[in-house]
Scaffold this active site. Structure first.
Site, PDB file in Angstrom:
ATOM      1  N   ASP A  78      -4.189  -1.368  -0.812  1.00  0.00           N
ATOM      2  CA  ASP A  78      -5.214  -1.702   0.188  1.00  0.00           C
ATOM      3  C   ASP A  78      -6.592  -1.118  -0.155  1.00  0.00           C
ATOM      4  OD1 ASP A  78      -4.294   0.850   0.727  1.00  0.00           O
ATOM      5  OD2 ASP A  78      -3.836   0.500   2.851  1.00  0.00           O
ATOM      6  N   SER A 125       0.807  -1.230   0.000  1.00  0.00           N
ATOM      7  CA  SER A 125       0.000   0.000   0.000  1.00  0.00           C
ATOM      8  C   SER A 125       0.832   1.269   0.000  1.00  0.00           C
ATOM      9  CB  SER A 125      -0.964  -0.044   1.175  1.00  0.00           C
ATOM     10  OG  SER A 125      -1.748  -1.199   1.013  1.00  0.00           O
ATOM     11  N   ARG A 185       7.096   6.502  -4.541  1.00  0.00           N
ATOM     12  CA  ARG A 185       7.786   7.036  -3.354  1.00  0.00           C
ATOM     13  C   ARG A 185       7.242   6.328  -2.129  1.00  0.00           C
ATOM     14  NH1 ARG A 185       4.073  10.313  -5.236  1.00  0.00           N
ATOM     15  NH2 ARG A 185       2.237  10.533  -3.918  1.00  0.00           N
TER      16      ARG A 185
HETATM   17  C1  BGC Z   1      -0.293   5.128   0.606  1.00  0.00           C
HETATM   18  C2  BGC Z   1      -1.444   4.482  -0.119  1.00  0.00           C
HETATM   19  C3  BGC Z   1      -2.289   3.705   0.866  1.00  0.00           C
HETATM   20  C4  BGC Z   1      -2.684   4.560   2.055  1.00  0.00           C
HETATM   21  C5  BGC Z   1      -3.480   3.788   3.090  1.00  0.00           C
HETATM   22  C6  BGC Z   1      -0.776   5.924   1.805  1.00  0.00           C
HETATM   23  O1  BGC Z   1       0.319   6.422   2.517  1.00  0.00           O
HETATM   24  O2  BGC Z   1       0.426   5.969  -0.256  1.00  0.00           O
HETATM   25  O3  BGC Z   1      -0.982   3.630  -1.148  1.00  0.00           O
HETATM   26  O4  BGC Z   1      -3.440   3.238   0.208  1.00  0.00           O
HETATM   27  O5  BGC Z   1      -1.535   5.090   2.664  1.00  0.00           O
HETATM   28  O6  BGC Z   1      -2.758   2.705   3.578  1.00  0.00           O
END
Ligand code: BGC
Length: 496
Positions: free
Chosen positions: A214, A161, A176
């Protein structure tokens, strides 16, 4: 004293009549800084919608709007046994999910492994070796008597995620790190082969079928059991959303000449909203958090609403008030524990907001135990109000993102499946978000049931990831190869 009577704690509205003038003045100032009124909600939603659309355009914008190659919703008739792996902020979860013949059902076996803190700032190889070892241990424990080398037919949905550029479902270049991760040698690289190599090193022969965010997992898992679900959200350590888009509405995919009616899940990565810093009412504390973070200038929206930052915002305000000569707070006390960066997490604020007592005695104990600070009742009233302001701002800003997607897609009634520690555990987060949606959409008391509701989601990173692996295999078996990586060493597409 309420405690000794054994009766139910009263709901605490609390009066401010005993709060001295200097603290009262600070409360008023904090209210001004942290309150987002209805007019500002409208302004933020309009800009959010504009930025979501820009993210889909050829030029792109600061919100990535990443196509995920999850194509279409599940029918409810997916079957088989799949592995799902979730690399969360604090834990690693490995699941084996069975999708039986009965529509919309599932069985899940799972194990959690703690993610050692030092891995979050180590190397990519250390991280993936650790994950591969956990998968191996899980398979040994769950497939007693079987040789691991016999499990090569198992397909795995990997919930990773973080923002990834995906030009296939089994491919994802990490744009990133977010959520405080800072692991060298991974940004700008495809994480799938990195993980596969680690699995090979450990002698684990399973196939990575899908790299899943996620939010996408949440969207798919919730739509599997509740077809009115149109958006999947995470309000946890980080924050983000995914929804289903028609390919024809994604100009940046034009060059692929796909069927414009094809439905593809978009991982918004909306934490990057307002990276240009033009519309969000940021405070000096938000600026400080950004400047001192591993990635300044990025995830500006996330840094105001996600669980990772709420405790830190709160801590910074209190340290600042203590240093202010016009305010007398924690007089003569040693605040060294409070000075420690990121020492308070969102659950600390949640506990303050849950304190049911008029004199906030649970908050007193919390401060004493965690921070070795003895608080006065007026100080606790300021503390409580501050937690409310930070928690309310997070919920109202989160609702702006949901409203922006609904407006862009013309959704007038739907369920939004939401998961994450802030959504599930922070008091009143859901109620405050619902209130903000009412203000944004102008639903008054005559509307008996909110047409758009943010509801608790199904397990996205377990069931959702397994379903996405199942959907991918179904597509491959039907000879539909769009969005599957043909160039990969262990490509899922059998050679012709
Ligand atoms: C991430 C996402 C993720 C979200 C919740 C963010 O920091 O960049 O990809 O879906 O957090 O977990």
């Amino acid at each position: 004293m309420y405690l000794s009577t054994g009766r139910k704690a009263p709901s605490r509205k609390g009066s401010m009549h005993d709060v001295p003038k200097d603290l009262m003045k600070q409360i008023k100032e904090l209210e001004q800084q942290f309150t987002i009124d209805t007019a500002k909600l409208h302004e933020i939603v309009a800009k959010f919608q504009f930025e979501l659309e820009k993210g889909l355009s050829k030029e792109g914008g600061s919100i990535p709007m990443n196509p995920t190659w999850v194509i279409g919703y599940p029918s409810g008739e997916e079957t088989g046994t799949f592995l799902a792996l979730d690399l969360g902020g604090t834990n690693l979860r490995v699941c084996e999910v069975e999708l039986p013949e009965e529509k919309g059902q599932y069985d899940i076996y799972q194990s959690k492994y703690r993610l050692p803190e030092e891995l979050k700032t180590g190397t990519g190889e250390q991280l993936f070796d650790y994950i591969a070892e956990c998968v191996k241990q899980f398979l040994i424990a769950n497939h007693e008597g079987q040789d691991i080398s016999e499990l090569s037919d198992l397909h795995l949905g990997f919930t990773f995620s973080y923002p990834c550029h995906q030009d296939a479902i089994d491919h994802g270049v990490l744009q990133r790190w977010t959520k405080g991760f800072d692991i060298e040698g991974v940004e700008g690289h495809d994480v799938v082969p990195m993980f596969e190599e680690a699995l090979e090193r450990k002698g684990v022969p399973i196939k990575i079928t899908a790299l899943v965010n996620d939010t996408t997992g949440t969207l798919i898992a919730s739509a599997y059991t509740d077809p009115t679900t149109k958006i999947g959200c995470i309000f946890g350590t980080g924050c983000n959303a995914a929804y289903m888009e028609e390919v024809g509405c994604v100009p940046k995919l034009d060059h692929m000449n796909l069927d414009p009616n094809l439905q593809i899940a978009i991982n918004c990565e909306w934490g990057a909203f307002d990276n240009e810093r033009v519309v969000l009412p940021r405070t000096a504390y938000d600026n400080h958090i950004d400047k001192t973070s591993p990635r300044p200038g990025q995830q500006i929206f996330e840094k105001m609403v996600a669980g990772l930052y709420l405790g830190e915002i709160f801590r910074l305000v209190l340290v600042d008030l203590h240093a202010n000569p016009e305010v007398s707070i924690f007089e003569g006390q040693d605040i060294s524990a409070l000075r420690e960066e990121y020492s308070l997490d969102a659950s600390f604020l949640a506990d303050i907001e849950s304190d049911p007592w008029e004199n906030l005695m649970e908050t007193q104990v919390l401060f004493e135990k965690t921070l070795k600070i003895d608080t006065t009742e007026p100080e606790r009233k300021l503390i409580r109000r501050l937690a409310e302001l930070i928690g309310t701002r997070a919920a109202r800003l989160s609702a702006c993102g949901v409203a922006a997607i609904c407006k862009m897609k013309g959704f007038t009634s739907c369920h939004v499946g939401a998961d994450g520690s802030v959504f599930n555990k922070y008091p009143n987060f859901q109620k405050r978000g619902a209130q903000a949606l009412r203000e944004i959409f102008g639903w008054d008391k005559s509307v008996r049931k909110d047409p758009i509701q943010i509801v608790p989601a199904e397990d996205g990173s377990g069931v959702g990831a397994a379903l996405i692996a199942a959907l991918t295999m179904k597509r491959i078996n039907a000879g539909i190869h769009a969005g599957v990586n043909v160039k990969r060493k262990n490509s899922l597409i059998p050679p012709a």
